[in-house]
Write a protein that holds these residues in place. Structure first.
Motif, PDB file in Angstrom:
ATOM      1  N   GLY A 165      34.557  47.874  49.416  1.00  0.00           N
ATOM      2  CA  GLY A 165      35.994  47.807  49.706  1.00  0.00           C
ATOM      3  C   GLY A 165      36.825  48.133  48.478  1.00  0.00           C
ATOM      4  O   GLY A 165      37.845  48.830  48.568  1.00  0.00           O
ATOM      5  N   ALA A 166      36.380  47.635  47.308  1.00  0.00           N
ATOM      6  CA  ALA A 166      37.136  47.902  46.080  1.00  0.00           C
ATOM      7  C   ALA A 166      37.126  49.396  45.777  1.00  0.00           C
ATOM      8  O   ALA A 166      38.142  49.982  45.381  1.00  0.00           O
ATOM      9  N   LEU A 167      35.980  50.052  46.008  1.00  0.00           N
ATOM     10  CA  LEU A 167      35.889  51.498  45.756  1.00  0.00           C
ATOM     11  C   LEU A 167      36.850  52.253  46.673  1.00  0.00           C
ATOM     12  O   LEU A 167      37.567  53.151  46.250  1.00  0.00           O
TER      13      LEU A 167
ATOM     14  N   GLN B 157      44.485  45.256  39.587  1.00  0.00           N
ATOM     15  CA  GLN B 157      44.232  44.165  40.530  1.00  0.00           C
ATOM     16  C   GLN B 157      42.914  44.339  41.290  1.00  0.00           C
ATOM     17  O   GLN B 157      42.315  43.368  41.734  1.00  0.00           O
ATOM     18  N   LEU B 158      42.485  45.574  41.442  1.00  0.00           N
ATOM     19  CA  LEU B 158      41.216  45.780  42.164  1.00  0.00           C
ATOM     20  C   LEU B 158      40.012  45.499  41.261  1.00  0.00           C
ATOM     21  O   LEU B 158      38.907  45.280  41.744  1.00  0.00           O
ATOM     22  N   ASP B 159      40.277  45.513  39.975  1.00  0.00           N
ATOM     23  CA  ASP B 159      39.173  45.398  39.014  1.00  0.00           C
ATOM     24  C   ASP B 159      38.282  44.184  39.273  1.00  0.00           C
ATOM     25  O   ASP B 159      37.068  44.257  39.182  1.00  0.00           O
ATOM     26  N   LYS B 160      38.911  43.044  39.649  1.00  0.00           N
ATOM     27  CA  LYS B 160      38.126  41.806  39.789  1.00  0.00           C
ATOM     28  C   LYS B 160      37.024  41.932  40.851  1.00  0.00           C
ATOM     29  O   LYS B 160      35.991  41.292  40.759  1.00  0.00           O
ATOM     30  N   TYR B 161      37.263  42.794  41.858  1.00  0.00           N
ATOM     31  CA  TYR B 161      36.267  42.901  42.932  1.00  0.00           C
ATOM     32  C   TYR B 161      35.026  43.677  42.497  1.00  0.00           C
ATOM     33  O   TYR B 161      33.982  43.589  43.125  1.00  0.00           O
ATOM     34  N   PHE B 162      35.160  44.466  41.423  1.00  0.00           N
ATOM     35  CA  PHE B 162      33.993  45.238  40.977  1.00  0.00           C
ATOM     36  C   PHE B 162      32.915  44.333  40.401  1.00  0.00           C
ATOM     37  O   PHE B 162      31.768  44.726  40.291  1.00  0.00           O
ATOM     38  N   HIS B 163      33.313  43.120  40.012  1.00  0.00           N
ATOM     39  CA  HIS B 163      32.319  42.209  39.424  1.00  0.00           C
ATOM     40  C   HIS B 163      31.656  41.358  40.485  1.00  0.00           C
ATOM     41  O   HIS B 163      30.863  40.469  40.167  1.00  0.00           O
ATOM     42  N   SER B 164      31.994  41.610  41.757  1.00  0.00           N
ATOM     43  CA  SER B 164      31.457  40.768  42.820  1.00  0.00           C
ATOM     44  C   SER B 164      29.969  41.058  43.023  1.00  0.00           C
ATOM     45  O   SER B 164      29.477  42.130  42.676  1.00  0.00           O
TER      46      SER B 164
END
Length: 896
Positions: free
Chosen positions: A452-454, A437-444
């Motif tokens: 925040g995702a890290l 679920q956190l994966d999507k934020y890495f493409h921001s």
């Protein structure tokens, strides 16, 4: 006849032997004898006994050895058979008191013989009530006597001898005289005590004569548990290195009687990996090994099993999985389903605005980004570990994930970092779906979202170890990015994910940052703290040096900044609870710039002695707080926290520290008053004591806003995960009281989130296993947050609010989950009540009071203890907390 006798003549007036006795002068150091009661006051029996004994005394002085022997035998018989109540001296001893001097004089004149030894025995017993204070005559005559069975003279005599031995031992040690004869006596006394259920007295005597090893041969299967419980509980009150020695003996005894779970807990307290290995290698039962693994997992110990500890590969992998805590999320959700709290809660459910009057809810529009940020944290704390909420994980029907991003963008700039990381908190311990679920934020494209995702990745992995190290793989490449917020996200993420693991790859990646002169101070501070967390309590020289150099390199103007004060904390965490090991580093810290020198010294000391209960250190910190300065000194904050860190070890010291902190509130400077609420929070973490609650409630309306903010956050911390209605009410009232002050309102919201942490299923207490073991990583997380709160405005209320996520390290389900032999949840009835301290009590007292019977899984509040309410199963661990494996009891018969 009954006139007062001359103090130097020991004859009792009115006795037949008056004539002879008057001729013997007794040394005048003999205490004055009290007047004997008049003969008329005695009953006939007593009078007869008195005359009989006086006749014996007369015969002892006879020249005929045969007659002497008979008289002494009869006298001994009288003394031994006399019974007495607890409050009065036995009659024979009472009537023989006046003749003590006579008999002593006689003893000196007698030639060496068995008869003389017999008289020495009797004098030894008489000295029990007669000898002058400090003379140790009872012991003197015992050593001269016939060395018969020591117990035949009764308990009181043996206890008196034990007391005299410890004084004599001290004297002989200082004179370097031989002690062999004393040690023989000690052997006899210990054997006597151990047979007669007086284990604490045996232990005390052996501590006095510094020979605890003797204990091991005297314990048997009936008394080893009582002996060890006395040893382990007295360890907290002994000065080092005695405390460790005592626990060593307890470990040896537990191993001797194959009480492995208790031996393991003791080994963890000693922080001795060799002992932990020994427990695994000594035990052959796979099921019991699984229980050991649960204990290690709860302690947060990183531990690799090898082939010696478990030969079968498949079994070893299973055991390693338990140590790695992979089942924690599953167990926690089982508990949540059982208690029926799975439904996600919104921040509004926590704030309960409908219960307040009109003005507060109307003011809610003030500084809305700040309010949204507060709601982000509340939402994360309340739904921690549940995997679902109503802000971040809204199901994808709502236009393909738009909802979760929409909440994210209701936060501004650095607020987005905390919002993205809050997803990690909601999916706490569930690594697979968390990373997905956190994966999507890495493409921001937004750096704050990536940061925040890290951090979210670190939070999800907190306390969970994994063979393939997903956190390291994901975060490593972001450590050296340009953007400081991304760097901090990755660094803090690694600190959370690998706390306590002493992972060398992380050391190699993070240490160079400390030497980088271009790195900003905040990046440095987070690096030092992450390294401190990963190597907590390891005393790692290399990292200590790197942090020391970083502190020396920085220019003076930077050392006054709030973040410079977190660097010494990173250094302190390396020595957490390691006592003397810190001394060399503390010496080096005295060479630092004076702006930070004293601060660093206090920080190092408070970390090194954390959880030890060392009274001298508490006094030292109190002394530091008593100084008054013109301008506020920063080092007094850490010394106030130091009092709490050291004194949290045991109940007595804790109560005393709370009282001392009250005094500091009255007389201390402002900077001390700001730290006092935080110290109280640490002492009562997740354990809302009413007196502390009232103090904090009073301080939450303080005229100094920093004191008020610290008190409000502390209210949240003492009630963390308890759903305490009284604190919840106080915080609601505060939210309407401070509705116009954004900073204070933010603190109130954070506190509200903490009180309902994990919907009341989590605790932040670093202590577990019936308040015996202290988890170093949990304490490190708490201390880091409290240090940050010493400067609320710059850190927590500035752009570093995500420092609140350090609390993840201390979050643990406060549950008892019983599982069967296949590790599947098994519901059994248990009694849960207030724990009672039964150490050293006679018989088999009840260990809990005011209990209720529930079926597992159950919640355990601070100070609660559980015991099985069924004979059908036997638990594999004596401490019913966390995951406990139950084995069917083969002797159980159903009554029907």
């Amino acid at each position: 006849m009954s006139k007062t006798p001359d103090p130097n003549s020991t004859g009792a007036s009115g006795s037949k032997s008056n004539r002879e006795e008057a001729t013997i002068k007794v040394p005048s150091k003999d205490p004055k004898k009290k007047d004997d009661k008049k003969d008329e006051d005695l009953s006939e029996e007593d009078l007869a006994l008195k005359q009989q004994l006086e006749l014996y005394v007369e015969k002892v002085q006879d020249a005929d050895a045969g007659l002497q022997k008979v008289a002494l035998e009869s006298m001994r018989q009288e003394i031994r058979t006399a019974t007495s109540s607890m409050t009065s001296v036995p009659k024979p001893l009472k009537f023989l008191r006046p003749h003590y001097g006579t008999l002593k004089g006689n003893y000196e004149k007698m030639p060496d013989s068995d008869v003389k030894k017999l008289l020495a025995d009797i004098l030894s017993v008489l000295a029990l009530t007669m000898s002058a204070e400090g003379e140790r005559e009872s012991l003197k005559y015992r050593l001269l006597g016939s060395q018969g069975d020591i117990g035949s003279w009764g308990h009181e005599y043996v206890r008196n001898l034990a007391g005299e031995i410890s004084q004599e031992y001290g004297k002989r040690q200082s004179e370097e005289a031989p002690i062999d004869d004393l040690m023989e006596l000690v052997q006899q006394i210990v054997a006597f005590h151990m047979k007669h259920n007086a284990e604490p007295e045996a232990v005390d005597l052996l501590m006095e004569v510094e020979d605890l090893d003797l204990l091991v041969e005297h314990v048997d299967s009936t008394n080893y548990k009582r002996t060890c419980s006395y040893l382990t509980s007295s360890a907290k009150y002994l000065p080092g290195p005695d405390d460790m020695l005592v626990l060593d003996i307890a470990y040896t005894i537990y191993m001797k009687f194959e009480e492995y779970p208790s031996a393991l807990v003791t080994a963890l307290y000693l922080d001795n990996t060799q002992y932990v290995k020994q427990v695994f290698t000594s035990c052959d039962d796979l099921l019991r090994k699984k229980q050991f693994c649960y204990i290690l997992a709860r302690h947060g110990q990183t531990f690799e099993l090898d082939t010696e500890m478990c030969a079968e590969d498949e079994e070893r992998e299973r055991l390693q999985e338990i140590i790695n805590n992979t089942k924690l999320s599953e167990g926690y959700l089982t508990l949540a389903r059982d208690i029926e709290v799975m439904e996600a809660k919104t921040p509004e459910d926590i704030y309960k605005p409908h219960l307040l009057d009109g003005r507060a809810s109307a003011g809610a529009s003030v500084d809305s980004a700040r309010q949204n940020l507060a709601s982000t944290f509340v939402n994360a704390f309340v739904n921690a570990g549940f995997g679902q909420d109503k802000l971040m994980t809204v199901p994808s029907e709502a236009s393909s994930g738009a909802a979760s991003t929409s909440w994210l963008f209701k936060n501004k700039e650095h607020g987005k970092a905390s919002a993205a990381a809050s997803l990690g908190m909601i999916l706490l311990w569930d690594v697979d779906s968390g990373l997905a679920q956190l994966d999507k934020y890495f493409h921001s494209t937004d750096t704050h979202v990536i940061a925040g995702a890290l951090l979210g990745v670190g939070i999800v992995n907190c306390g969970i170890k994994n063979e393939c190290d997903p956190a390291l793989a994901l975060l490593a490449e972001y450590i050296d990015k340009e953007d400081p917020s991304i760097r901090i996200g990755a660094i803090m993420g690694l600190g959370l994910a690998y706390a306590g693991s002493q992972n060398e790859q992380i050391r190699d990646k993070l240490t160079p940052i400390l030497g980088d002169s271009k790195a900003s101070l905040d990046v440095l501070a987070f690096t030092a703290i992450s390294l401190g967390l990963v190597y907590v309590g390891s005393c790692n020289e290399e990292i200590a040096q790197a942090i020391i150099f970083a502190l020396m390199e920085r220019i003076e103007s930077e050392l006054g900044e709030p973040f410079a004060r977190l660097l010494p904390l990173g250094l302190g965490l390396l020595y957490l609870g390691k006592q003397e090991s810190v001394e060399a580093t503390a010496e080096v810290s005295k060479t630092f710039n004076e702006k930070i020198r004293k601060h660093c010294d206090m920080t190092l000391l408070s970390c090194a002695y954390a959880g030890t209960g060392n009274v001298l250190k508490v006094q030292h910190f109190l002394g530091q707080c008593a100084q008054h300065f013109e301008k506020g000194e920063t080092f007094q904050g850490p010394s106030v926290l130091g009092i709490a860190m050291v004194a949290m070890a045991e109940e007595l010291g804790l109560e005393m520290a709370i009282r001392s902190l009250e005094h500091l509130l009255q007389y201390g400077e402002q900077n001390i008053r700001r730290a006092v609420p935080l110290a109280l929070a640490l002492l009562c973490i997740s354990n809302p004591k009413v007196n502390v609650m009232d103090t904090l409630s009073r301080l939450s309306h303080d005229s100094d806003s920093e004191v008020a903010m610290a008190a409000i956050v502390s209210l949240g911390l003492i009630g963390a995960g308890t759903n305490n209605a009284r604190i919840a009410g106080m915080l609601r009232n505060l939210s309407s009281y401070y509705y116009k002050e954004a900073n204070l309102l933010f603190c109130v919201r954070i506190a509200q989130g903490l009180v309902h942490l994990g919907k009341g299923l989590l605790t932040l207490s670093p202590y577990h296993s019936e308040h015996f073991l202290l988890s170093p990583t949990a304490l490190a997380g708490l201390v880091t947050l409290l240090y940050a709160c010493l400067d609320m405005k710059a850190i927590v209320l500035g752009k570093y609010h995500y420092i609140l996520y350090f609390l993840t390290l201390a979050m643990q389900p406060r549950m008892l989950l019983t599982v069967d032999e296949n590790l599947k949840p098994l519901s059994v009835p248990v009694r849960v009540g207030q724990a009672v301290d039964v150490v050293g009590q006679a018989g088999r007292p009840k260990t809990i009071t005011g209990f209720q019977t529930h079926s597992t899984p159950v919640l355990l509040a601070a100070g609660d203890r559980a015991e099985l309410a069924t004979e059908k199963y036997t638990p594999l661990s004596p401490i019913l907390e966390g995951f406990v494996i139950l084995k069917e009891n083969p002797d159980y018969r159903d009554d029907q």
